[in-house]
Enzyme design. Structure first.
Site, PDB file in Angstrom:
ATOM      1  N   GLY A   1       0.838  -1.196   0.000  1.00  0.00           N
ATOM      2  CA  GLY A   1       0.000   0.000   0.000  1.00  0.00           C
ATOM      3  C   GLY A   1       0.870   1.241   0.000  1.00  0.00           C
TER       4      GLY A   1
ATOM      5  N   GLN B   1       2.733   9.920   1.965  1.00  0.00           N
ATOM      6  CA  GLN B   1       4.086   9.354   2.066  1.00  0.00           C
ATOM      7  C   GLN B   1       5.011   9.824   0.947  1.00  0.00           C
ATOM      8  OE1 GLN B   1       2.269   5.250   2.546  1.00  0.00           O
ATOM      9  NE2 GLN B   1       4.142   4.977   3.746  1.00  0.00           N
TER      10      GLN B   1
ATOM     11  N   CYS C   1       5.745  -0.473   7.705  1.00  0.00           N
ATOM     12  CA  CYS C   1       5.441   0.788   7.026  1.00  0.00           C
ATOM     13  C   CYS C   1       6.678   1.222   6.246  1.00  0.00           C
ATOM     14  CB  CYS C   1       5.056   1.846   8.054  1.00  0.00           C
ATOM     15  SG  CYS C   1       4.646   3.439   7.307  1.00  0.00           S
ATOM     16  N   LEU C   2       6.458   1.583   4.997  1.00  0.00           N
ATOM     17  CA  LEU C   2       7.591   2.012   4.165  1.00  0.00           C
ATOM     18  C   LEU C   2       8.197   3.306   4.703  1.00  0.00           C
ATOM     19  CD1 LEU C   2       5.987   1.233   0.691  1.00  0.00           C
ATOM     20  CD2 LEU C   2       7.716  -0.122   1.904  1.00  0.00           C
TER      21      LEU C   2
ATOM     22  N   HIS D   1      -4.591   1.304   7.422  1.00  0.00           N
ATOM     23  CA  HIS D   1      -3.228   1.850   7.625  1.00  0.00           C
ATOM     24  C   HIS D   1      -3.000   3.054   6.705  1.00  0.00           C
ATOM     25  CE1 HIS D   1       1.291   1.084   8.135  1.00  0.00           C
ATOM     26  NE2 HIS D   1       1.260   1.873   7.066  1.00  0.00           N
ATOM     27  N   GLU D   2      -3.400   2.914   5.435  1.00  0.00           N
ATOM     28  CA  GLU D   2      -3.191   4.011   4.466  1.00  0.00           C
ATOM     29  C   GLU D   2      -4.107   5.202   4.777  1.00  0.00           C
ATOM     30  OE1 GLU D   2      -0.599   3.591   2.957  1.00  0.00           O
ATOM     31  OE2 GLU D   2      -0.466   1.420   3.083  1.00  0.00           O
TER      32      GLU D   2
ATOM     33  N   HIS E   1      -2.529   7.302   7.313  1.00  0.00           N
ATOM     34  CA  HIS E   1      -1.505   8.200   6.735  1.00  0.00           C
ATOM     35  C   HIS E   1      -2.151   9.494   6.238  1.00  0.00           C
ATOM     36  CE1 HIS E   1       2.287   6.067   6.763  1.00  0.00           C
ATOM     37  NE2 HIS E   1       1.790   4.987   6.180  1.00  0.00           N
TER      38      HIS E   1
HETATM   39  O1  K1U Z   1       1.870   2.361   4.049  1.00  0.00           O
HETATM   40  C1  K1U Z   1       2.913   1.771   3.883  1.00  0.00           C
HETATM   41  O2  K1U Z   1       3.943   2.215   4.340  1.00  0.00           O
HETATM   42  C2  K1U Z   1       2.957   0.476   3.133  1.00  0.00           C
HETATM   43  C3  K1U Z   1       2.888  -0.733   4.068  1.00  0.00           C
HETATM   44  C4  K1U Z   1       1.432  -1.163   4.155  1.00  0.00           C
HETATM   45  C5  K1U Z   1       1.065  -2.138   5.219  1.00  0.00           C
HETATM   46  C6  K1U Z   1       1.818  -3.242   5.531  1.00  0.00           C
HETATM   47  C7  K1U Z   1       1.413  -4.150   6.502  1.00  0.00           C
HETATM   48  C8  K1U Z   1       0.233  -3.955   7.153  1.00  0.00           C
HETATM   49  C9  K1U Z   1      -0.507  -2.838   6.856  1.00  0.00           C
HETATM   50  C10 K1U Z   1      -0.106  -1.944   5.882  1.00  0.00           C
HETATM   51  C11 K1U Z   1       3.753  -1.816   3.454  1.00  0.00           C
HETATM   52  O3  K1U Z   1       3.512  -2.255   2.384  1.00  0.00           O
HETATM   53  S1  K1U Z   1       5.082  -2.380   4.385  1.00  0.00           S
HETATM   54  C12 K1U Z   1       5.765  -3.684   3.356  1.00  0.00           C
HETATM   55  C13 K1U Z   1       4.964  -4.934   3.382  1.00  0.00           C
HETATM   56  O4  K1U Z   1       4.165  -5.145   4.259  1.00  0.00           O
HETATM   57  C14 K1U Z   1       5.138  -5.940   2.305  1.00  0.00           C
HETATM   58  C15 K1U Z   1       6.010  -5.760   1.268  1.00  0.00           C
HETATM   59  C16 K1U Z   1       6.149  -6.719   0.281  1.00  0.00           C
HETATM   60  C17 K1U Z   1       5.409  -7.860   0.316  1.00  0.00           C
HETATM   61  C18 K1U Z   1       4.519  -8.068   1.346  1.00  0.00           C
HETATM   62  C19 K1U Z   1       4.387  -7.117   2.345  1.00  0.00           C
HETATM   63 ZN    ZN Z   2       2.662   3.158   6.209  1.00  0.00          ZN
END
Ligand code: K1U
Ligand code: ZN
Length: 177
Positions: A46, A51, A91-92, A133-134, A137
Site C-alpha cells: 500500500g 508518504q 510501514c515504508l 493503515h493508508e 496516513h
Molecule cells: O503504508 C505503507 O507504508 C505500506 C505498508 C502497508 C502495510 C503493511 C502491513 C500492514 C498494513 C499496511 C507496506 O507495504 S510495508 C511492506 C509490506 O508489508 C510488504 C512488502 C512486500 C510484500 C509483502 C508485504
Molecule cells: Zn505506512
C-alpha cells in the site's frame, strides 16, 4: 517517469492532513499511476499520497500474491466496520520496524477510482488492514501512534541506532516490537 521518494519518520510532512480531491484530473491519475509504480518497486502492499509528499486523499494498495490487483482509492470513507483483528504491520515510512496493531476486521469503504467513478468496496483480511493503515496516513497518523509510549520509545531508539549504523543489512536491522 522516476519513482517518488518515500518520506521517512519522523519527517514532519508525514503529519500533514490530506485534503479532499475536488476533481479527478489527468494529474491525479498520473499521481496514482506513479504511486502504484513506487509501491510495487519499494516493495509494499500500500501507499498513501502523504508518504510521497502529496497531501491529497488518495491511496493505492495491492495485497494480491500475483501483484496484479491494484486498487486506487480517491477520497476514501469507511462507512461500516465489523469485528477486530490484531496483525503485524510494517510501514515504508518506518523502515525495518514491525509491530502488532488492532484494526477493524472488515470494513466497507466508498471512494472514487482513478477515473473519478464512485465505487463501494467490502474489504477484509489484509486488504482491510492495509486500507485502514493508508487512511491513517492521510490523517497524519502512523502505525507507531497506535503503540504504547514504551514501545514508541523503543522504536525511536532503534531508528536512531539504525541511522547511526547506516548501511547494515536489512535482516540485522529489522525488529518486531
Ligand atoms: O503504508 C505503507 O507504508 C505500506 C505498508 C502497508 C502495510 C503493511 C502491513 C500492514 C498494513 C499496511 C507496506 O507495504 S510495508 C511492506 C509490506 O508489508 C510488504 C512488502 C512486500 C510484500 C509483502 C508485504
Ligand atoms: Zn505506512
Amino acid at each position: 517517469m522516476t519513482n517518488f521518494t518515500i518520506l521517512e519518520y519522523p519527517d514532519p510532512r508525514l503529519r500533514k492532513v490530506a485534503v479532499e480531491i475536488d476533481q479527478v484530473t489527468p494529474e491525479i491519475t498520473a499521481l496514482a499511476d506513479n504511486m502504484l509504480r513506487t509501491m510495487y518497486d519499494a516493495p509494499g502492499i500500500g501507499l498513501a499520497a502523504t508518504q510521497v509528499d502529496h497531501h491529497v486523499r488518495l491511496l493505492v494498495a495491492d495485497v494480491s500474491e500475483g501483484r496484479d490487483q491494484p486498487y486506487c482509492l480517491i477520497n476514501p470513507e469507511i462507512i461500516a466496520r465489523e469485528g477486530e483483528v490484531v496483525n503485524e504491520e510494517g510501514c515504508l515510512s518506518v523502515p525495518e520496524i514491525f509491530a502488532n496493531v488492532k484494526r477493524s476486521a472488515k470494513i466497507t469503504v466508498t471512494a472514487l477510482d482513478k477515473h473519478g467513478t464512485p465505487f463501494e468496496l467490502e474489504a477484509e483480511d489484509l486488504l482491510a488492514i492495509c486500507i485502514q493503515h493508508e487512511m491513517d496516513h492521510l490523517k497524519g497518523i502512523l502505525f507507531v501512534d497506535h503503540l504504547s509510549p514504551l514501545k514508541r520509545r523503543m522504536i525511536d531508539r532503534r531508528l536512531q541506532k539504525q541511522r547511526r549504523q547506516g548501511a547494515n543489512t536489512a535482516h540485522q536491522r529489522s525488529a518486531t516490537l
